[in-house]
Design an enzyme around this catalytic site. Structure first.
Site, PDB file in Angstrom:
ATOM      1  N   SER A 160       0.493 -17.147  35.757  1.00  0.00           N
ATOM      2  CA  SER A 160      -0.394 -16.652  34.700  1.00  0.00           C
ATOM      3  C   SER A 160      -0.301 -17.555  33.488  1.00  0.00           C
ATOM      4  O   SER A 160       0.742 -18.176  33.233  1.00  0.00           O
ATOM      5  CB  SER A 160      -0.008 -15.233  34.292  1.00  0.00           C
ATOM      6  OG  SER A 160       1.167 -15.238  33.495  1.00  0.00           O
ATOM      7  N   ASP A 161      -1.396 -17.647  32.735  1.00  0.00           N
ATOM      8  CA  ASP A 161      -1.267 -18.217  31.407  1.00  0.00           C
ATOM      9  C   ASP A 161      -0.486 -17.216  30.576  1.00  0.00           C
ATOM     10  O   ASP A 161      -0.409 -16.025  30.897  1.00  0.00           O
ATOM     11  CB  ASP A 161      -2.637 -18.497  30.791  1.00  0.00           C
ATOM     12  CG  ASP A 161      -2.576 -19.593  29.737  1.00  0.00           C
ATOM     13  OD1 ASP A 161      -1.472 -19.858  29.218  1.00  0.00           O
ATOM     14  OD2 ASP A 161      -3.623 -20.177  29.419  1.00  0.00           O
ATOM     15  N   TRP A 162       0.106 -17.691  29.504  1.00  0.00           N
ATOM     16  CA  TRP A 162       1.028 -16.864  28.713  1.00  0.00           C
ATOM     17  C   TRP A 162       0.248 -15.742  28.023  1.00  0.00           C
ATOM     18  O   TRP A 162      -0.530 -15.987  27.106  1.00  0.00           O
ATOM     19  CB  TRP A 162       1.752 -17.733  27.699  1.00  0.00           C
ATOM     20  CG  TRP A 162       3.053 -18.316  28.195  1.00  0.00           C
ATOM     21  CD1 TRP A 162       4.262 -18.214  27.567  1.00  0.00           C
ATOM     22  CD2 TRP A 162       3.287 -19.078  29.388  1.00  0.00           C
ATOM     23  NE1 TRP A 162       5.229 -18.869  28.308  1.00  0.00           N
ATOM     24  CE2 TRP A 162       4.661 -19.400  29.434  1.00  0.00           C
ATOM     25  CE3 TRP A 162       2.476 -19.498  30.449  1.00  0.00           C
ATOM     26  CZ2 TRP A 162       5.240 -20.122  30.478  1.00  0.00           C
ATOM     27  CZ3 TRP A 162       3.048 -20.226  31.490  1.00  0.00           C
ATOM     28  CH2 TRP A 162       4.404 -20.522  31.497  1.00  0.00           C
TER      29      TRP A 162
ATOM     30  N   GLY B 234      -1.751 -13.715  29.874  1.00  0.00           N
ATOM     31  CA  GLY B 234      -2.987 -13.562  30.617  1.00  0.00           C
ATOM     32  C   GLY B 234      -3.007 -12.404  31.594  1.00  0.00           C
ATOM     33  O   GLY B 234      -4.002 -12.208  32.294  1.00  0.00           O
TER      34      GLY B 234
END
Length: 744
Positions: free
Chosen positions: A263-265, A267
């Site tokens: 995941s993006d931080w 997200g």
């Protein structure tokens, strides 16, 4: 004494033999990785499995200490290794040995149009990550350049999916040669920073498959990327970090991706979707990667205790969990548990040289009337350098790609070093932009405060320009919010801080004016007809000053070409002309912003071709200090069968007085199609180096894939029989030759 020694030896041999007999499969390097994964999976507890799927600190996730399975350590970013932060805070860890080489931002890499340079880039930055003992490098970014206002375009590889795909593959391969995973981002449709967490991208399947996905597909299937990062936005109403369509159906289904989805931080938003929709590893929940999140919140992550609770209550099974853990273990075996991976290197002379070489190949000469460049130091007594960007450090700021560098040579210092005592170099500020120089605890150490009025700064600049033989204005954008910076988009296409007025004033008092635009984005240039020479210099990193000076003084012949279109105005961009950028908020009480990509497949030069718009500077444009003559293109056959390939050959001659490199481009035009298609699409390019007077033949191969479009009704790629044109060009608007052929 001898008896004791012999007894000891027998004891060791016996013990070693016993160990060999009981050596677990997961530690046996003679076994296949998949066998080792299944063995360790069988030995893990439910709690250990769940723990592996989410972070334990800002940049790490746990292994299984009991079994000797190491942790996973992530690092930003795409053009340099981020300095260390504290375990549970964004503050700097205070290390004194975590400075890095800043390589040019990825727009510059794309502008080289050189896959060999991309391999060098990936190998070099991968070595730096490996030396710092990182498992995953969070990059490269390959989101398509849809609007010049996107604050994060500087991290990406331009507007064309073919170019981005050909450039990302060697980057990924170079990084992963070091036993470090490349985490290709941001998958997918993350084409703006404004409302990035809440924008629901509404994109037709043709645009999705033809424009926004091909570079990711290439990274996965050709580059064999070991990790993919989900993006912040939504698609079909689901966040991309746990999106059934993007992750399960396409990435892991159609493309058979066997790596890890990270995941993006911040997200991740939903435990059930995170379980079922393809996410493997959750990071940064309750923080966007820039601001502070909840401290020690890792047990409360969506894939932590909430996940474990659902399993223990029998509400979800462990099939998805085992798949996630298998992928994470596969990542670990490919990286940290590969005892044969190289050791890497940090801040080596080879890396500084690579950074300079990449920068020099990526700088684009946009305009050069009257051969104003290169500067002949034998004919010059005084050079005036004007502009804040001649001084300002560009490696600090911009978001998660901000760096702590070993050094960053400014353009002014690079010019002074190169000129030496051959001429006088004087400096004037010209304008004041953002004098700050700190991001996330990293300080540039510069004091750029200047309390003079714009009028005083202008007067000084004009006076200095009047007295100089040459004027080099170095301006553009910077890494501040609302410019080339994460988490916000630009507010306008024009240059900030009143630079247009300064440039026009300088042009009126000195005919030898060179404008060096430092940016990762296109900018408006209302003064383009007043200025003889314009150089697009990008964010060049550690060796910025040396690279810019080498181009200006002619030590290096410029060979970069634009990876995206420079429009005259936003009205010339499909995303703005048709709407709906930046999106339409829903009136249902949610914070979701719907944004329909009304331009569909017509992005960049595909749009300007369709609408017959003359851009400021076209895609693929870039000049040289020499000239090239294109011969007539010829094909090896006039009719191409379904399983055949066709070759196009064109001779290129350097008709100038100095060596150079030309980027020859091949576009394909489908002259009659059942569905709307672009006027032409890039399907080949080659960077060829030529000595004065030398001729080389450049050959392109055309296969069925190069002729195909995505049929959104049949959900498959189609090449329709008919007449096609292969176009040989020096840019998207500079057509040199073409040939017609038939596909049956």
């Amino acid at each position: 004494m001898k008896k004791i020694i012999v007894t000891g030896i027998f004891s060791v041999v016996f013990t070693g033999s016993a160990l060999a007999q009981s050596f677990p499969v997961y530690l046996d390097e003679t076994k296949l990785i998949e066998e080792r994964i299944e063995d360790v999976l069988d030995r893990m507890s439910l709690e250990e499995k769940v723990a592996m799927t989410h972070a334990q600190s800002k940049f790490s996730s746990p292994g299984v200490a009991r079994l000797g399975i190491p942790e996973v350590w992530m690092t930003d970013g795409p053009h340099g290794i981020r300095p260390e932060v504290l375990w549970d805070e964004w503050n700097q860890a205070g290390w004194t040995n975590d400075s890095c080489v800043a390589f040019p931002a990825l727009t510059c890499l794309a502008a080289t149009w050189n896959p060999e340079v991309s391999l060098l880039y990936g190998k070099s930055i991968g070595e730096e990550a490996r030396y710092r003992n990182k498992t995953v490098l969070l990059g490269p970014g390959i989101n398509i350049y849809r609007t010049p206002l996107n604050g994060r375009n500087f991290e990406y590889m331009g507007e064309d999916p073919y170019l981005a795909g050909k450039m990302v593959v060697p980057y990924v391969q170079g990084v992963q040669q070091n036993g470090v995973a490349a985490c290709v981002k941001h998958y997918a449709l993350n084409n703006q920073e404004v409302n990035r967490n809440t924008t629901n991208a509404i994109v037709d399947d043709r645009a999705l498959y033809e424009i926004y996905l091909p570079a990711f597909k290439a990274a996965v299937q050709e580059g064999k990327a070991w990790a993919i990062m989900g993006s912040y936005n939504l698609y079909k109403g689901q966040h991309a970090c746990h999106n059934q369509y993007l992750l399960n159906d396409i990435l892991k289904g159609e493309w058979e991706f066997d790596g890890v989805v990270v995941s993006d931080w911040g997200g991740v938003h939903n435990t059930e979707e995170a379980i079922h929709n393809g996410l493997d590893l959750e990071f940064g929940s309750w923080t966007n990667g820039l601001s502070n999140g909840a401290s020690n919140a890792y047990d409360n992550y969506y894939l932590a205790q909430p996940y474990l609770k659902l399993i223990k209550e029998g509400k979800v099974g462990t099939k998805e969990l085992d798949d996630k853990v298998r992928r994470i273990l596969r990542l670990i075996y490919r990286t940290t548990m590969n005892r044969n991976r190289p050791y890497g290197a940090l801040c080596s002379e080879a890396h500084f040289a690579a950074a300079r070489h990449i920068a020099e190949e990526g700088i684009v000469l946009l305009q050069n009337r009257n051969n104003t460049l290169p500067i002949d130091l034998n004919k010059v007594k005084k050079i005036a350098v004007i502009g804040e960007n001649a001084l300002k450090m560009m490696t600090v700021g911009g978001g998660s790609s901000s760096l702590k560098v070993k050094y960053e040579l400014s353009p002014l210092d690079g010019i002074r070093n190169r000129v030496g005592d051959k001429a006088e170099v004087v400096y004037a500020r010209g304008y004041v932009g953002d004098p700050s120089g700190e991001y996330n605890g990293v300080k540039s150490g510069q004091n750029l405060e200047d309390n003079r009025s714009p009028e005083e700064l202008m007067a000084e600049a004009v006076q200095v320009a009047k007295e100089a033989d040459y004027v080099i204005f170095i301006g553009g954008l910077n890494k501040s919010t609302y410019q080339d910076c994460e988490d916000a988009d630009r507010k306008e296409l024009g240059l900030p801080y009143g630079q247009d007025a300064v440039i026009s004033a300088l042009a009126h008092v000195n005919r030898n004016l060179v404008v060096v635009n430092i940016s990762g984005n296109a900018v408006a240039m209302p003064w383009v007809k007043e200025v003889p020479s314009i150089v697009q210099a990008w964010f060049l990193g550690t060796e910025a000053g040396n690279a810019i000076a080498s181009i200006l003084m002619g030590d290096v012949n410029p060979s970069g070409k634009l990876p995206f279109t420079f429009p005259v105005s936003l009205a010339d961009v499909g995303a703005h002309k048709l709407g709906e950028y930046p999106g339409i908020p829903r009136n249902d009480g949610s914070n979701i912003v719907d944004e329909k990509y009304n331009e569909s497949i017509f992005v960049g030069y595909r749009w300007t071709d369709k609408e017959k718009i003359t851009p400021l500077f076209p895609f693929g444009h870039g000049l040289s200090y020499t000239s090239y003559k294109y011969g007539k293109a010829v094909i090896d056959k006039n009719i191409m069968g379904d399983d055949e390939v066709l070759t196009v050959t064109v001779p290129i001659t350097n008709i100038g007085m100095r060596a150079g490199s030309e980027i020859v481009q091949m576009y394909i035009s489908d002259l009659k199609s059942s569905l709307p298609r672009p006027v032409k699409e890039l399907k080949g390019f080659s960077k060829v180096s030529l000595e004065p007077g030398e001729t080389k033949k450049v050959t392109f191969t055309i296969n069925k894939e190069a002729l195909s479009f995505f049929d959104d009704v049949r959900h498959e790629w189609i090449a329709e029989p008919g007449i096609f044109k292969a176009i040989i060009a020096a840019s998207a608007t500079d057509i040199r030759s073409s040939v017609i052929f038939e596909y049956k």
